[in-house]
Design a protein around this motif. Sequence first.
Motif, PDB file in Angstrom:
ATOM      1  N   VAL A  91       0.836  -1.198   0.000  1.00 30.09           N
ATOM      2  CA  VAL A  91       0.000   0.000   0.000  1.00 30.09           C
ATOM      3  C   VAL A  91       0.875   1.253   0.000  1.00 30.09           C
ATOM      4  N   LEU A  92       1.944   1.226   0.788  1.00 30.04           N
ATOM      5  CA  LEU A  92       2.875   2.369   0.809  1.00 30.04           C
ATOM      6  C   LEU A  92       3.534   2.553  -0.556  1.00 30.04           C
ATOM      7  N   GLY A  93       3.885   1.429  -1.198  1.00 28.24           N
ATOM      8  CA  GLY A  93       4.467   1.513  -2.535  1.00 28.24           C
ATOM      9  C   GLY A  93       3.466   2.049  -3.548  1.00 28.24           C
ATOM     10  N   HIS A  94       2.233   1.629  -3.405  1.00 26.43           N
ATOM     11  CA  HIS A  94       1.166   2.111  -4.289  1.00 26.43           C
ATOM     12  C   HIS A  94       0.959   3.615  -4.118  1.00 26.43           C
ATOM     13  N   ARG A  95       0.940   4.063  -2.873  1.00 26.73           N
ATOM     14  CA  ARG A  95       0.770   5.490  -2.603  1.00 26.73           C
ATOM     15  C   ARG A  95       1.969   6.294  -3.112  1.00 26.73           C
ATOM     16  N   PHE A  96       3.158   5.795  -2.905  1.00 25.76           N
ATOM     17  CA  PHE A  96       4.355   6.509  -3.377  1.00 25.76           C
ATOM     18  C   PHE A  96       4.312   6.672  -4.894  1.00 25.76           C
TER      19      PHE A  96
END
Length: 357
Positions: A91-96
């Motif tokens: 999710v953090l990678g998706h947001r980044f």
Amino acid sequence: MKPDYQSKLRIHLLFWIFYYILEAYLEFYWSRYRFPDFTWQLRLWNTLILELGYLLVKIPLAYSLLYVYEKVSVKGIFKYLFYIFIIIVAVLGHRFLTHFIIYPYIYGVEETLDGKENSGFINGYVFFNSFMDLIFMVGLIFGVEITRQKNILKNQISQLKSEKLDQELTMLKAQINPHFLFNTLNNIYGMALKKADETPDVILQLSKVMRYNIYEAAEKTISIEKDLENIKDFVQIQKIRYHHLIVNLKENIDNPSQEISPLILIQFIENAFKHGVSESLGNSFINIKIELKKGILTYYVENSKEEKAHEYSTKIGFKNIRRQLELLYPKHHLTVKNKDDRYIVQLIIDFNDTSNA
């Protein structure tokens, strides 16, 4: 490359192609509301690029979770912690990717909420959207993989059942062949002691029957013409042994190439000799009728018997035959009549019925 791996690679490749097309279509559709000033060509190009970028997050996420699901032996809460950790990282990678790359470099604008304020890197609303986007993909890939594994397991179980049935049929056939061989050799020995003139003929007939039993009967199916020829050889041996025997064999075959399991039909005749004719006094008879018409086999065997025949041994023989018929032709019709002076057996097999294939 193993067939199972090839199948998995092909199915997963098709999944990602269709998933990419689906996501690109949805993104392209909604982009006209978010970016009404963009031309459709620009929106299409942006959509294709950003969905490829999202695959850089989604594919590692999918196979990380599948690896933990299939390979990691840790159970209980620790395994769920693995799942949670992997999803949080994804999710953090998706947001980044969305906040720092897709919006500023592909769309050329700042990511905002409802076109007003900056959404920020971590925001409850956009964070939830990223989470749902990833979970939707995870559900799809797990559904595809679990379905694929269930189909493999189903095929393996089906194959094991088939192999088990083949082994059982082989064992049932093996119970017949030695019995016939030993009995006939014993009779040939008796004829040789008496120096009977028929001894060479019996040996010749026996060699033909045994050749059939060893080579032809090893096949799953054989033409009814060859099977009938073996029956005639068998009967000829018995007629040489029993001079008083009257055998009537009538055949009406409209398709000699019709496939049938070898050694099925002859067992009824062997049973007639073993438990009927050989025990009868005086004139003995066997009436055999074999008719094949439009894919339907009607087989009739009638033989004389002694009034007090040994019923137990007869039942054992029929138990073997019935089991083979159940395995090979589940919808067959077998009728056995035990009268005072004769046995009557009638078998009907419909080769047109696919369940009997």
